[in-house]
Design a protein around this motif. Structure first.
Motif, PDB file in Angstrom:
ATOM      1  N   ASP A 382     -36.092  -2.159  22.677  1.00 11.79           N
ATOM      2  CA  ASP A 382     -35.260  -3.341  22.775  1.00 11.79           C
ATOM      3  C   ASP A 382     -35.951  -4.481  22.035  1.00 11.79           C
ATOM      4  O   ASP A 382     -36.967  -4.285  21.355  1.00 11.79           O
ATOM      5  N   GLU A 383     -35.430  -5.672  22.173  1.00  7.01           N
ATOM      6  CA  GLU A 383     -35.948  -6.815  21.411  1.00  7.01           C
ATOM      7  C   GLU A 383     -37.364  -7.193  21.806  1.00  7.01           C
ATOM      8  O   GLU A 383     -38.059  -7.893  21.067  1.00  7.01           O
ATOM      9  N   ASN A 384     -37.848  -6.691  22.966  1.00  4.64           N
ATOM     10  CA  ASN A 384     -39.188  -7.051  23.423  1.00  4.64           C
ATOM     11  C   ASN A 384     -40.184  -5.908  23.271  1.00  4.64           C
ATOM     12  O   ASN A 384     -41.344  -6.043  23.652  1.00  4.64           O
ATOM     13  N   SER A 385     -39.765  -4.801  22.693  1.00  9.68           N
ATOM     14  CA  SER A 385     -40.634  -3.622  22.618  1.00  9.68           C
ATOM     15  C   SER A 385     -41.919  -3.896  21.848  1.00  9.68           C
ATOM     16  O   SER A 385     -42.987  -3.389  22.210  1.00  9.68           O
ATOM     17  N   ALA A 386     -41.840  -4.671  20.790  1.00  9.89           N
ATOM     18  CA  ALA A 386     -43.051  -4.955  19.998  1.00  9.89           C
ATOM     19  C   ALA A 386     -44.096  -5.696  20.815  1.00  9.89           C
ATOM     20  O   ALA A 386     -45.300  -5.627  20.508  1.00  9.89           O
ATOM     21  N   ASN A 387     -43.669  -6.375  21.868  1.00 12.45           N
ATOM     22  CA  ASN A 387     -44.603  -7.122  22.709  1.00 12.45           C
ATOM     23  C   ASN A 387     -45.161  -6.298  23.863  1.00 12.45           C
ATOM     24  O   ASN A 387     -46.103  -6.734  24.526  1.00 12.45           O
ATOM     25  N   THR A 388     -44.591  -5.147  24.114  1.00 11.32           N
ATOM     26  CA  THR A 388     -44.954  -4.397  25.319  1.00 11.32           C
ATOM     27  C   THR A 388     -45.425  -2.975  25.063  1.00 11.32           C
ATOM     28  O   THR A 388     -45.914  -2.327  25.990  1.00 11.32           O
ATOM     29  N   SER A 389     -45.294  -2.479  23.847  1.00  8.81           N
ATOM     30  CA  SER A 389     -45.605  -1.070  23.622  1.00  8.81           C
ATOM     31  C   SER A 389     -46.272  -0.858  22.276  1.00  8.81           C
ATOM     32  O   SER A 389     -46.222  -1.711  21.386  1.00  8.81           O
ATOM     33  N   VAL A 390     -46.901   0.320  22.153  1.00  9.28           N
ATOM     34  CA  VAL A 390     -47.545   0.726  20.911  1.00  9.28           C
ATOM     35  C   VAL A 390     -47.062   2.130  20.573  1.00  9.28           C
ATOM     36  O   VAL A 390     -46.664   2.889  21.467  1.00  9.28           O
ATOM     37  N   SER A 391     -47.073   2.495  19.300  1.00  8.65           N
ATOM     38  CA  SER A 391     -46.610   3.807  18.875  1.00  8.65           C
ATOM     39  C   SER A 391     -47.728   4.833  18.997  1.00  8.65           C
ATOM     40  O   SER A 391     -48.823   4.650  18.459  1.00  8.65           O
ATOM     41  N   TYR A 392     -47.440   5.935  19.701  1.00  9.73           N
ATOM     42  CA  TYR A 392     -48.429   7.009  19.774  1.00  9.73           C
ATOM     43  C   TYR A 392     -48.540   7.756  18.448  1.00  9.73           C
ATOM     44  O   TYR A 392     -49.498   8.498  18.241  1.00  9.73           O
TER      45      TYR A 392
END
Length: 600
Positions: A382-392
């Motif tokens: 979602d619009e906040n994913s870049a702030n809460t997650s990292v790509s495995y």
């Protein structure tokens, strides 16, 4: 309509019942009465299973794509009958299970339709031109009978002539295929249409490429380059486990993505991108990635990923090993094959660093948690994913790189990550016939390297900064940040422009926009009294004329109301990373670097 189905039940049962043994068997027939409306017709025959009732189920997800997709939502018009054509009652008992009152009938035929009109490598797509079937989204299974074999007969639409699948053809029965069990069936996508099929031999394996949708590809070049990739990948493990392998390639106006299977893969590509060298090398990288998975994921795997539970999520913290290592090796294979030169390969690695280090979520989510939460986060951004997650994928690739470099340095270039994977494949898949525990995989790396790698496995469970140069320096390279020491202002938003309106699409944690209350979907109208131009270029110009600490008056429209927000510009914390040769590298470092990158 019902009468026609009943007659089909009788006919199908009569033919098959005379040839089947007493052991329970399952057979499917798929056909396409209305492909233009995006439907496949499925008949399922269950023979010699005498029970009061039979529960048939549809998987809720497909292996390799870690999201519950609820495939059963596309099932329609289910009916069941016995060998006399008498209809049997069906009750749906949960979201993906139907109970058939079989009353100890030895033959039960189930008819149903499946709707498919979603373009992806993991979902059904059917139209008047072709049909792509993801088996987990198409075929039911009998509860408790996943280990039973199945036959699938494909009846193409009258305008289609070709079937491409990794399933084994049944000799003497054109259009009929065999799966030893339902794990194999669910792992074997089916393409039906008029695809362009060509073949090549590599590593002792017959390979087919099925091109769907046309394109400006060069058959001979693809065969030559595909051969190079296959043989280079096979050399890592020392054995290729297949006799036959199928690439199903869907060519779109703009396409991408892939999904691995046991002896096949499905790839998405841009049909007119093959003559562009950068795009073509990107496609080869996708081929390399999915092909590498036939060892690493499909056979060598975490213990949690098989046998599969098709009813629910199958959690693991090790996707950073499975997808991340594969993402490291796909570019490394391109380098070894000569498709990437030294500079391009190093830039590809630096791109991973930029992706990870410039993502705010990297400071919040460990990559092991990203693996575990793939089911609820990675495939549902979602619009906040870049702030809460990292790509495995990206961070896992960087951890793989550091493990590779550490092994190279510790063994003076005699061993590397390749050796670990080969030994792991032999140890767990071939000998023990099971997946590995993460601690077992770490122990194997340490056995090969002769040193502890605990700090890198620890890094997968924390958000502590990665010391890239500790490992890169050992092989004569270094990571440099060209933004280091610069005082650049950062508003902290990403935008999109449509119909002359500049709209916020992302807000980065810890920036002026974040603290100042700018929201996603806000329309930016003006800054400091200067109206933005229709193309959104004025925003970049304004940012270049201000400094860190300046306050901007940002005029926005939110839900139809005009507001002014005061935003204090923060320092841009994003790096501009590159990997370059280390100045004054020792001969030993240079030698290790040449081994790493297969340089002369």
């Amino acid at each position: 309509m019902k009468r026609i189905r009943t007659k089909l039940c009788i006919f199908m049962t009569t033919v098959i019942s005379s040839t089947l043994a007493a052991a329970p068997r399952i057979n499917f027939e798929i056909s396409f009465r209305e492909p233009q409306a995006h439907y496949v017709e499925v008949k399922m025959e269950i023979s010699d299973l005498r029970k009061d009732y039979i529960d048939v189920k549809m998987p809720v997800w497909t292996p390799g794509s870690y999201l519950v997709r609820e495939y059963s939502k596309n099932v329609e018009s289910m009916e069941a009958c016995n060998e006399e054509g008498t209809e049997l009652p069906i009750t749906k008992i949960n979201k993906n299970t139907w109970r058939i009152a079989s009353n100890k009938n030895g033959y039960v035929v189930v008819n149903y339709r499946v709707y498919g009109f979603e373009v992806s490598v993991r979902t059904n797509f059917i139209d008047d031109v072709h049909a792509f079937l993801s088996p987990a989204a198409t075929f039911l299974y009998v509860d408790g009978m996943l280990n039973h074999p199945a036959h699938v007969t494909v009846i193409p639409h009258a305008s289609w002539s070709t079937v491409s699948t990794g399933l084994e053809p049944v000799a003497g029965s054109p259009g009929t295929y065999y799966a030893a069990d339902f794990d194999m069936l669910f792992d074997s996508p089916i393409e039906v249409g008029n695809q362009d099929v060509f073949t090549f031999e590599a590593a002792g394996v017959h390979h087919e490429i099925a091109m769907v949708g046309g394109g400006n590809y060069d058959r001979e070049r693809l065969k030559k380059d595909g051969t190079t990739i296959v043989e280079e990948a096979t050399s890592i493990f020392g054995v290729n486990p297949n006799k036959r392998y199928v690439f199903i390639v869907h060519n779109y106006q703009s396409g991408g993505g892939g999904l691995e299977h046991l002896n096949s893969t499905v790839l998405g590509a841009s049909r007119n991108g093959y003559q562009n060298e950068r795009s073509y090398v990107g496609f080869l990288g996708l081929m390399a990635h999915e092909y590498f998975h036939l060892w690493h994921v499909k056979r060598l795997r975490p213990i949690e990923l098989g046998p599969f539970n098709y009813d629910a999520e199958n959690y693991t913290t090790a996707l950073w090993i499975m997808e991340g290592f594969t993402a490291y090796f796909d570019n490394l294979l391109l380098r070894r094959c000569g498709f990437l030169n030294e500079s391009n390969y190093l830039q590809a690695l630096a791109n991973d660093v930029n992706t990870v280090e410039n993502r705010a979520g990297n400071q919040l989510q460990p990559v092991s948690s990203a693996s575990f939460d793939a089911w609820i986060k990675y495939y549902r951004p979602d619009e906040n994913s870049a702030n809460t997650s990292v790509s495995y994928y990206n961070k896992g690739a960087l951890l793989a790189m550091m493990l590779d470099l550490k092994i190279l340095a510790a063994t003076q270039g005699q061993k590397r990550l390749d050796d670990v994977l080969k030994i792991a494949y032999d140890e767990f898949y071939v000998k023990k016939k099971r997946g590995f525990e993460e601690h077992e995989f770490q122990a194997l790396i340490e056995q090969v390297a002769g040193v502890s790698v605990d700090e890198l496995f620890h890094a997968a469970y924390t958000v502590e900064p990665l010391d890239y140069n500790r490992y890169l320096n050992a092989v004569g390279y270094e990571l440099v940040d060209y933004n280091k020491g610069r005082e650049l202002p950062d508003l902290g938003i990403t935008t999109s422009v449509s119909d002359g309106r500049t709209t916020v699409s992302g807000v980065s944690r810890g920036t002026g926009a974040w603290d100042g209350g700018i929201n996603v979907r806000d329309e930016i109208i003006a800054i400091n009294g200067e109206r933005l131009d229709a193309n959104g270029r004025e925003l970049n110009r304004l940012i270049q004329t201000v400094a860190v600490g300046d306050t901007l008056d940002v005029l926005i429209a939110r839900d139809g109301k005009i507001r002014t927000l005061n935003v204090v510009l923060s320092k841009d914390k994003k790096g501009a990373f590159s990997i370059v040769p280390l100045q004054n590298a020792t001969p030993e470092q240079v030698s290790l670097g040449k081994i790493w990158l297969s340089l002369p």
